[in-house]
Design a protein around this motif. Structure first.
Motif, PDB file in Angstrom:
ATOM      1  N   THR A   1      44.132  41.530  19.883  1.00 44.92           N
ATOM      2  CA  THR A   1      44.713  41.530  19.162  1.00 44.92           C
ATOM      3  C   THR A   1      46.261  40.556  19.117  1.00 44.92           C
ATOM      4  O   THR A   1      47.228  41.184  20.094  1.00 44.92           O
ATOM      5  CB  THR A   1      44.755  43.443  18.883  1.00 44.92           C
ATOM      6  OG1 THR A   1      43.640  43.981  18.916  1.00 44.92           O
ATOM      7  CG2 THR A   1      45.582  43.736  17.920  1.00 44.92           C
TER       8      THR A   1
ATOM      9  N   THR B   1      52.125  35.995  13.781  1.00 43.40           N
ATOM     10  CA  THR B   1      51.187  36.686  14.806  1.00 43.40           C
ATOM     11  C   THR B   1      51.072  35.658  15.429  1.00 43.40           C
ATOM     12  O   THR B   1      51.432  34.790  15.374  1.00 43.40           O
ATOM     13  CB  THR B   1      49.587  36.777  15.168  1.00 43.40           C
ATOM     14  OG1 THR B   1      48.983  35.617  13.871  1.00 43.40           O
ATOM     15  CG2 THR B   1      49.494  37.982  13.710  1.00 43.40           C
TER      16      THR B   1
ATOM     17  N   TYR C   1      58.157  39.692  18.371  1.00 43.71           N
ATOM     18  CA  TYR C   1      56.287  39.938  18.608  1.00 43.71           C
ATOM     19  C   TYR C   1      56.322  40.889  19.232  1.00 43.71           C
ATOM     20  O   TYR C   1      56.156  40.677  20.567  1.00 43.71           O
ATOM     21  CB  TYR C   1      55.909  38.626  18.902  1.00 43.71           C
ATOM     22  CG  TYR C   1      56.059  37.800  17.058  1.00 43.71           C
ATOM     23  CD1 TYR C   1      57.411  36.750  17.253  1.00 43.71           C
ATOM     24  CD2 TYR C   1      55.179  37.662  16.848  1.00 43.71           C
ATOM     25  CE1 TYR C   1      57.231  36.239  16.938  1.00 43.71           C
ATOM     26  CE2 TYR C   1      54.986  36.429  15.495  1.00 43.71           C
ATOM     27  CZ  TYR C   1      56.401  35.549  15.497  1.00 43.71           C
ATOM     28  OH  TYR C   1      56.628  34.712  14.547  1.00 43.71           O
ATOM     29  N   THR C   2      55.123  41.689  19.000  1.00 40.50           N
ATOM     30  CA  THR C   2      55.089  42.569  20.224  1.00 40.50           C
ATOM     31  C   THR C   2      53.509  42.624  20.448  1.00 40.50           C
ATOM     32  O   THR C   2      52.432  42.811  18.856  1.00 40.50           O
ATOM     33  CB  THR C   2      54.879  44.219  20.078  1.00 40.50           C
ATOM     34  OG1 THR C   2      55.366  44.330  18.301  1.00 40.50           O
ATOM     35  CG2 THR C   2      56.787  44.150  19.999  1.00 40.50           C
ATOM     36  N   GLY C   3      52.611  43.318  21.097  1.00 40.96           N
ATOM     37  CA  GLY C   3      50.871  43.116  21.279  1.00 40.96           C
ATOM     38  C   GLY C   3      50.392  44.323  22.712  1.00 40.96           C
ATOM     39  O   GLY C   3      51.655  44.194  23.395  1.00 40.96           O
ATOM     40  N   ARG C   4      49.886  44.110  22.753  1.00 39.05           N
ATOM     41  CA  ARG C   4      48.789  45.124  23.867  1.00 39.05           C
ATOM     42  C   ARG C   4      47.915  44.626  24.135  1.00 39.05           C
ATOM     43  O   ARG C   4      46.451  44.384  23.505  1.00 39.05           O
ATOM     44  CB  ARG C   4      49.133  47.021  22.869  1.00 39.05           C
ATOM     45  CG  ARG C   4      48.647  47.525  24.580  1.00 39.05           C
ATOM     46  CD  ARG C   4      48.423  49.214  24.369  1.00 39.05           C
ATOM     47  NE  ARG C   4      49.546  49.553  23.769  1.00 39.05           N
ATOM     48  CZ  ARG C   4      49.542  50.525  23.284  1.00 39.05           C
ATOM     49  NH1 ARG C   4      48.537  51.569  23.397  1.00 39.05           N
ATOM     50  NH2 ARG C   4      51.225  50.754  22.761  1.00 39.05           N
TER      51      ARG C   4
ATOM     52  N   LEU D   1      49.739  39.571  18.914  1.00 41.01           N
ATOM     53  CA  LEU D   1      51.147  40.012  18.843  1.00 41.01           C
ATOM     54  C   LEU D   1      51.644  39.715  17.223  1.00 41.01           C
ATOM     55  O   LEU D   1      50.834  38.162  17.096  1.00 41.01           O
ATOM     56  CB  LEU D   1      52.403  38.622  19.847  1.00 41.01           C
ATOM     57  CG  LEU D   1      51.742  39.145  21.496  1.00 41.01           C
ATOM     58  CD1 LEU D   1      51.322  37.840  21.849  1.00 41.01           C
ATOM     59  CD2 LEU D   1      52.757  40.045  22.428  1.00 41.01           C
ATOM     60  N   ASN D   2      52.253  40.436  17.293  1.00 42.47           N
ATOM     61  CA  ASN D   2      52.485  40.728  15.753  1.00 42.47           C
ATOM     62  C   ASN D   2      53.763  40.857  15.398  1.00 42.47           C
ATOM     63  O   ASN D   2      54.814  41.692  16.420  1.00 42.47           O
ATOM     64  CB  ASN D   2      51.802  41.220  15.237  1.00 42.47           C
ATOM     65  CG  ASN D   2      52.130  42.770  15.039  1.00 42.47           C
ATOM     66  OD1 ASN D   2      53.151  42.972  14.351  1.00 42.47           O
ATOM     67  ND2 ASN D   2      50.642  43.428  16.040  1.00 42.47           N
TER      68      ASN D   2
ATOM     69  N   SER E   1      42.467  41.420  25.383  1.00 43.67           N
ATOM     70  CA  SER E   1      44.021  40.457  23.751  1.00 43.67           C
ATOM     71  C   SER E   1      43.163  40.424  22.587  1.00 43.67           C
ATOM     72  O   SER E   1      43.823  39.036  22.010  1.00 43.67           O
ATOM     73  CB  SER E   1      44.343  39.356  25.343  1.00 43.67           C
ATOM     74  OG  SER E   1      43.037  38.728  25.076  1.00 43.67           O
TER      75      SER E   1
END
Lengths: 192, 159
Positions: free
Chosen positions: A105, A113, A181-184, A107-108, A103
């Motif tokens: 990276t 972020t 905000y999205t992230g993976r 979320l942005n 984890s």
């Protein structure tokens, strides 16, 4: 002495009969072990966990649970996803598998972020159905992402299965800019 | 005379100990075959502990040629057997051997330490042969290392 020799000869004949025509041999080697990891509904689509924070509550420290998962995971309760890890060995020699999460990276939303340390999950046991992990003896504990790569979530032995439904939530501990905000997060299962 | 009696007694005891005369299969073209296991139940599934540990290996077209010349003209039963101790296996119940043939001998199955009838009738040929397709089922929980076993044929002369 003669009798002894006679008995000895008989024994030799018996042994020879037992050794008669050495039989064909079937030799079997063990194949490789197997790791099986399913995160989400099992399709090629990566599941998306959606969390919506009311504007009035931003940063008030009240955790907000996920409000939907797309596509929905049929195995788990609403708004949660399946994490199913299996490690299998072809011998009884013990091996250990470890499930980790990356984890690192955050979320942005544009340049803004949110670190993944703001995301937690609560684990529950799947309730059955196809791939319902009914026989799963190992639980992946509830927790919070570390915001780093290689975060260990659970270790378990071969011929075991770790399986949970995870509902994610936003810890909501800081004021952040408005936006989506999205992230993976990437899960990895390894067995040395 | 006494020597003959002793020798005969020894051979009789020997025959009793072996419970079935082992047939000479040295004419068989392959004396050693190798196979590798795979999981019987693959992929994601709600497998139980037995299914997770279930392995299978296959050996195709293993030809056996049995020297039956001493028994031509006699009624006999031929059995396939595997010793109860299988190298590499903790328990004989952790293995089951199944086979099909091309028809000379009967298909069947056995676990180590037992034997299964593959032929009953008059022996008409000096050499009896057939091809065996073996399927070996194993339980990984009782498997310590690579294993080896010898399929052995025994003959009983019957009235």
């Amino acid at each position: 002495m003669k009798r002894f020799l006679t008995v000895l000869a008989g024994a030799a004949l018996c042994a020879a009969a037992a050794m008669l025509a050495h039989a064909a041999t079937v030799a079997i080697a063990s194949g490789p072990g197997r790791l099986i990891l399913q995160v989400g509904s099992g399709t090629t689509t990566i599941n998306q966990v959606n969390i919506s924070v009311p504007g009035a509550n931003v940063g008030d420290g009240t955790a907000v649970a996920s409000t939907s998962v797309t596509p929905a995971d049929p195995t788990c309760p609403a708004n949660s996803i399946l994490i199913d890890a299996q490690a299998r060995s072809q011998t009884n020699q013990p091996r250990t598998a470890t499930l980790t999460a990356d984890s690192s990276t955050p979320l942005n939303s544009g340049t803004a972020t949110i670190p993944f340390t703001e995301i937690s999950w609560a684990s529950s046991t799947p309730g059955g159905g196809p791939n319902g992990c009914l026989a799963a003896p190992v639980t992946i504990p509830s927790g919070t992402f570390s915001g780093a790569s290689g975060q260990s979530l659970v270790s378990f032995g071969t011929s075991q299965r770790a399986c949970v439904c995870a509902q994610f939530s936003y810890r909501n501990t800081g004021i952040v800019s408005a936006g989506t905000y999205t992230g993976r997060v990437t899960y990895t299962l390894t067995m040395p | 005379m006494r020597r003959t009696v002793l020798l005969a007694a020894g051979l009789f005891a020997c025959a009793l100990a072996q419970a079935g005369v082992r047939l000479d299969d040295s004419l068989s073209p392959r004396q050693r075959v190798e196979a590798t296991t795979r999981f019987l139940y693959e992929g994601v599934g709600n497998w139980n502990a037995d299914q997770v540990s279930a392995l299978v290996a296959q050996v195709r077209g293993m030809e056996f040629r049995l020297r039956t010349a001493p028994y031509v003209g006699k009624n006999a039963e031929i059995y396939l057997t595997v010793a109860d101790h299988v190298s590499g296996l903790k328990s004989p119940t952790a293995m089951r051997l199944e086979w099909t043939t091309r028809g000379r001998f009967a298909p069947g199955s056995l676990v180590p330490g037992t034997r299964a009838l593959v032929y009953r009738g008059k022996i008409t040929d000096a050499v009896m042969s057939d091809f065996f397709d073996f399927t070996i089922y194993l339980d990984a929980r009782d498997w310590e290392r690579g294993l080896e076993f010898d399929p052995v044929f025994e003959i009983d002369v019957v009235p």
